[in-house]
Design a protein around this motif. Structure first.
Motif, mmCIF file in Angstrom:
data_model
loop_
_atom_site.group_PDB
_atom_site.id
_atom_site.type_symbol
_atom_site.label_atom_id
_atom_site.label_comp_id
_atom_site.label_asym_id
_atom_site.label_seq_id
_atom_site.Cartn_x
_atom_site.Cartn_y
_atom_site.Cartn_z
ATOM 1 N N SER A 220 38.293 39.476 29.148
ATOM 2 C CA SER A 220 39.444 39.360 30.035
ATOM 3 C C SER A 220 40.681 39.205 29.147
ATOM 4 N N PRO A 221 41.767 39.914 29.474
ATOM 5 C CA PRO A 221 42.964 39.822 28.643
ATOM 6 C C PRO A 221 43.748 38.522 28.816
ATOM 7 N N LEU B 171 39.695 39.755 37.174
ATOM 8 C CA LEU B 171 40.136 40.761 36.216
ATOM 9 C C LEU B 171 41.405 41.457 36.690
ATOM 10 N N GLN B 172 41.562 41.612 37.997
ATOM 11 C CA GLN B 172 42.815 42.176 38.513
ATOM 12 C C GLN B 172 43.971 41.219 38.238
ATOM 13 N N ALA B 173 43.742 39.929 38.451
ATOM 14 C CA ALA B 173 44.784 38.934 38.167
ATOM 15 C C ALA B 173 45.144 38.935 36.684
ATOM 16 N N ALA B 174 44.137 39.076 35.830
ATOM 17 C CA ALA B 174 44.393 39.132 34.390
ATOM 18 C C ALA B 174 45.214 40.370 34.042
ATOM 19 N N SER B 175 44.854 41.507 34.623
ATOM 20 C CA SER B 175 45.609 42.739 34.391
ATOM 21 C C SER B 175 47.033 42.612 34.912
ATOM 22 N N SER C 74 44.247 48.295 30.775
ATOM 23 C CA SER C 74 43.110 49.190 30.957
ATOM 24 C C SER C 74 41.800 48.539 30.497
ATOM 25 N N SER C 75 41.867 47.633 29.526
ATOM 26 C CA SER C 75 40.647 46.957 29.063
ATOM 27 C C SER C 75 40.037 46.096 30.161
ATOM 28 N N ALA D 164 34.747 47.968 35.502
ATOM 29 C CA ALA D 164 33.904 49.145 35.740
ATOM 30 C C ALA D 164 32.512 48.945 35.137
ATOM 31 N N ARG D 165 32.443 48.352 33.934
ATOM 32 C CA ARG D 165 31.128 48.086 33.320
ATOM 33 C C ARG D 165 30.332 47.080 34.148
ATOM 34 N N ILE D 166 31.002 46.046 34.645
ATOM 35 C CA ILE D 166 30.325 45.053 35.485
ATOM 36 C C ILE D 166 29.800 45.711 36.754
#
Length: 92
Positions: A20-21, A48-52, A64-65, A71-73
């Motif tokens: 997570s970024p 992950l959306q909140a992190a992005s 994008s990471s 997507a991998r999850i």
């Protein structure tokens, strides 16, 4: 912005290190907690959306990471039993 790695255990026992970024993911998952698969996916999506979104607010572009990790999850979840449990083992 501090990046975070979190380790999960899938229902089949496989462990995976995830990225997570930002620490925003910690508002959605807790180390040591176990979640039904569908709830875990919902929490991972939101976290992950909140992190992005934090990256976008700071740098002007989405991460994008974070979306690649999601997507991998989601791909890995398709091979798990729908009634399985996912454990968030740790953050680092």
């Amino acid at each position: 912005m501090p990046e975070v790695r979190f380790t999960i255990r899938w229902p089949d026992g496989a462990e995976e290190s995830c990225y997570s970024p930002s620490t925003a993911i910690k508002h959605h998952l807790q180390a040591g907690e176990t979640y039904p698969l569908d709830e875990f996916l919902d929490r991972a999506r939101k976290g992950l959306q909140a992190a992005s979104d934090r990256v976008e607010a700071k740098f002007g572009f989405a991460c994008s990471s974070a979306m690649n990790q999601l997507a991998r999850i989601e791909t890995a979840a398709k091979s798990q039993p729908f009634d399985g449990q996912v454990t968030c083992l740790s953050f680092s």
